[in-house]
Design an enzyme around this catalytic site. Structure first.
Site, PDB file in Angstrom:
ATOM      1  N   MET A  81      22.081   5.473 -16.729  1.00  0.00           N
ATOM      2  CA  MET A  81      21.237   4.519 -16.020  1.00  0.00           C
ATOM      3  C   MET A  81      21.795   3.095 -16.071  1.00  0.00           C
ATOM      4  O   MET A  81      22.635   2.772 -16.896  1.00  0.00           O
ATOM      5  CB  MET A  81      19.825   4.517 -16.620  1.00  0.00           C
ATOM      6  CG  MET A  81      19.065   5.816 -16.448  1.00  0.00           C
ATOM      7  SD  MET A  81      17.420   5.777 -17.196  1.00  0.00           S
ATOM      8  CE  MET A  81      16.547   4.660 -16.083  1.00  0.00           C
ATOM      9  N   HIS A  82      21.295   2.263 -15.157  1.00  0.00           N
ATOM     10  CA  HIS A  82      21.404   0.791 -15.188  1.00  0.00           C
ATOM     11  C   HIS A  82      22.771   0.224 -14.831  1.00  0.00           C
ATOM     12  O   HIS A  82      22.889  -0.976 -14.614  1.00  0.00           O
ATOM     13  CB  HIS A  82      21.023   0.237 -16.574  1.00  0.00           C
ATOM     14  CG  HIS A  82      19.762   0.773 -17.154  1.00  0.00           C
ATOM     15  ND1 HIS A  82      18.566   0.770 -16.474  1.00  0.00           N
ATOM     16  CD2 HIS A  82      19.510   1.335 -18.363  1.00  0.00           C
ATOM     17  CE1 HIS A  82      17.628   1.305 -17.243  1.00  0.00           C
ATOM     18  NE2 HIS A  82      18.172   1.661 -18.387  1.00  0.00           N
ATOM     19  N   ASP A 239      19.404   9.861 -16.053  1.00  0.00           N
ATOM     20  CA  ASP A 239      19.669  10.855 -17.103  1.00  0.00           C
ATOM     21  C   ASP A 239      18.411  11.228 -17.872  1.00  0.00           C
ATOM     22  O   ASP A 239      18.206  12.400 -18.205  1.00  0.00           O
ATOM     23  CB  ASP A 239      20.787  10.394 -18.040  1.00  0.00           C
ATOM     24  CG  ASP A 239      20.572   9.011 -18.641  1.00  0.00           C
ATOM     25  OD1 ASP A 239      19.493   8.401 -18.447  1.00  0.00           O
ATOM     26  OD2 ASP A 239      21.499   8.533 -19.315  1.00  0.00           O
TER      27      ASP A 239
END
Length: 498
Positions: A81-82, A239
């Site tokens: 992520m991110h 995820d």
């Protein structure tokens, strides 16, 4: 026989699984790639490495002859992520991706809080933390203005991989929820936030659902990977969302406890009005219209690894933990707080450090080991307590990761959480979640819930022991006092740390 492929694009490697209609994994392949850490706190990756690694894995799966290319109906993704991937007008990558574990953006987080105030939590349901994407965007905007002027849009890691596979730029919603740019309750980009930071029109790409069809494989990618150009590609998920799906967390009342290096407690929710005041994460789930609340313990499994490496490097984990089951709850009056690298939930504190409280000359290594296991579980129970305070009912906990490999620890989780804890027969995590999204998208099942009924197998259930629940309830109240009691001490110790 027909198949789907799940691709899990992680921080250190990509994993692919080939799954049939019964939910059996008939092939696997993994490829690793490097981190780029030019300065302390920096963590980047070259997105081309993700593409190369994925192509290698897909080629390995197809070369194994477990399935013919024309029998693979769908592909989907789980992704770290991110991470910020900046693209120009031609969708060319402008710089290395800045990853979730990059911590250079503390100033940008404070700027976000100052500019948005209470609107931040109202819109995004999450606090401004260095891991999120918006602070990374603002850092590039500030420190690399000439480069940022060329940026037409951004995507997240697995969405970039999907673009390279299909030629279509989009962002999947459970991943978009971790950018600090999404109105999480409404499932749409926040015009208020993009305008507040001067982000250009179209900077946030179109949103897609986790099981939504996003096109077929480009001829060039098909030739390089061995896939058929007719194979359909689906949105995928963050995820944590994929890990939840892969563990069957697709119904109210179920929660996930995952103990890896860090630890996560995650619960399924359908009420978009839930507000935790930023104390836990609240993201859109992969299941349409659903959400998940998530608390994080930064040093969960890491605490146990640190303990073993520091005090018993010659032992394996099984040998180290073997005597723990003979000890009663409470480790003979010893508490441990797993704040070795700071903490995330419920204390977003980078300064706090761990403690053994109540250590005496009668304690042996097994007492310390049990205290570490209990302390990790107490920390995760703090997230569960926040869920319950917000009115979320949790009826059972599905446990995965390192904490699910030890029966004593599974029983300990049941006793501390006060609910049944269930282990999985075949734990495959986010890669299986991604495969399930491809299965639903391909029409094998009507929903992720139906798919979970077919694909997810449960092993043993650990029921809470009433006497242990009562003991741990009293110990938990003491554990919750340690943070406040040691906070100022840790602030004072900062100047002595290397």
């Amino acid at each position: 026989m027909k198949y789907v492929i799940g691709i899990d694009l992680g921080t250190s490697s990509v994993k692919t699984v080939l799954v049939n209609k019964q939910g059996d994994i008939v092939g696997e392949a993994t490829a690793s790639y490097p981190l780029i850490q030019e300065r302390p706190g920096y963590s980047e990756q070259d997105p081309e490495e993700w593409v190369k690694g994925t192509l290698g894995c897909l080629k390995e799966l197809l070369d194994s002859k477990q399935a013919a290319a024309e029998d693979i109906e769908g592909v989907s993704f789980s992704g770290q992520m991110h991470g910020l991937v900046l693209l120009d007008e031609q969708n060319q990558v402008l710089r290395n991706a800045i990853l979730w574990n990059d911590t250079r953006t503390t100033k940008e987080c404070r700027e976000i809080e100052a500019k948005l105030g209470d609107s931040l939590l109202e819109i995004t349901r999450n606090a401004a933390l260095e891991g999120f994407t918006l602070p990374k965007i603002l850092w590039v905007q500030k420190h690399e203005p000439e480069l940022f002027a060329k940026a037409a849009r951004f995507v997240l890691p697995k969405d970039y991989l999907r673009y390279r596979m299909t030629g279509q730029v989009a962002m999947e919603i459970s991943d978009a929820a971790g950018t600090l740019l999404l109105n999480v309750p409404e499932g749409a980009w926040s015009e208020e936030i993009t305008a507040a930071f001067g982000l250009p029109a179209g900077f946030c790409p179109p949103l897609v659902g986790s099981t939504e069809d996003t096109g077929t494989v480009l001829p060039e990618f098909a030739q390089q990977s061995g896939l058929s150009p007719n194979t359909r590609v689906f949105g995928g998920g963050a995820d944590n969302a994929c890990g939840a799906v892969g563990a069957g967390i697709v119904r109210k009342g179920d929660a996930l406890c995952s103990i890896g290096t860090s630890g996560v407690v995650l619960t399924y929710e359908e009420d978009k009005s839930k507000d935790f005041g930023g104390k836990v994460h609240f993201f859109n789930h992969a299941h349409p219209g659903a959400f998940y609340a998530m608390g994080v313990t930064l040093a969960a499994g890491y605490s146990l690894s640190w303990f073993k490496d520091s005090l018993a490097p010659e032992l394996g984990f099984n040998e180290l933990l073997a005597p723990v089951g003979s000890l009663p709850p409470g480790a003979d009056g010893l508490l441990f707080t797993p704040y070795l690298v700071g903490e995330r939930t419920p204390h977003a504190d980078s300064v706090i450090r761990g403690s053994f409280i109540g250590l005496s000359g009668t304690h042996r290594r097994e007492h310390l080991a049990r205290a570490v296991m209990e302390g990790i579980t107490f920390s995760l129970a703090e997230s569960l307590a926040l869920f319950r305070e917000a009115g979320i009912e949790v009826d059972r906990m599905i446990s995965i990761g390192g904490g699910a490999k030890n029966p004593v620890w599974l029983q300990m989780q049941a006793d501390i959480f006060g609910i049944p804890v269930v282990s999985l027969k075949n734990e495959q995590g986010p890669a299986m979640g991604a495969a399930m999204m491809a299965a639903v998208g391909s029409g094998w099942f009507a929903s992720l819930k139906d798919c979970a009924d077919q694909f997810i197998g449960y092993a043993q259930t650990y029921e809470p022991v009433p006497a242990n629940v009562e003991t741990y309830s009293r110990l938990f109240k003491l554990y919750q006092q340690v943070y406040a009691a040691t906070r100022s001490l840790n602030e004072g110790l900062q100047e002595f740390r290397g």
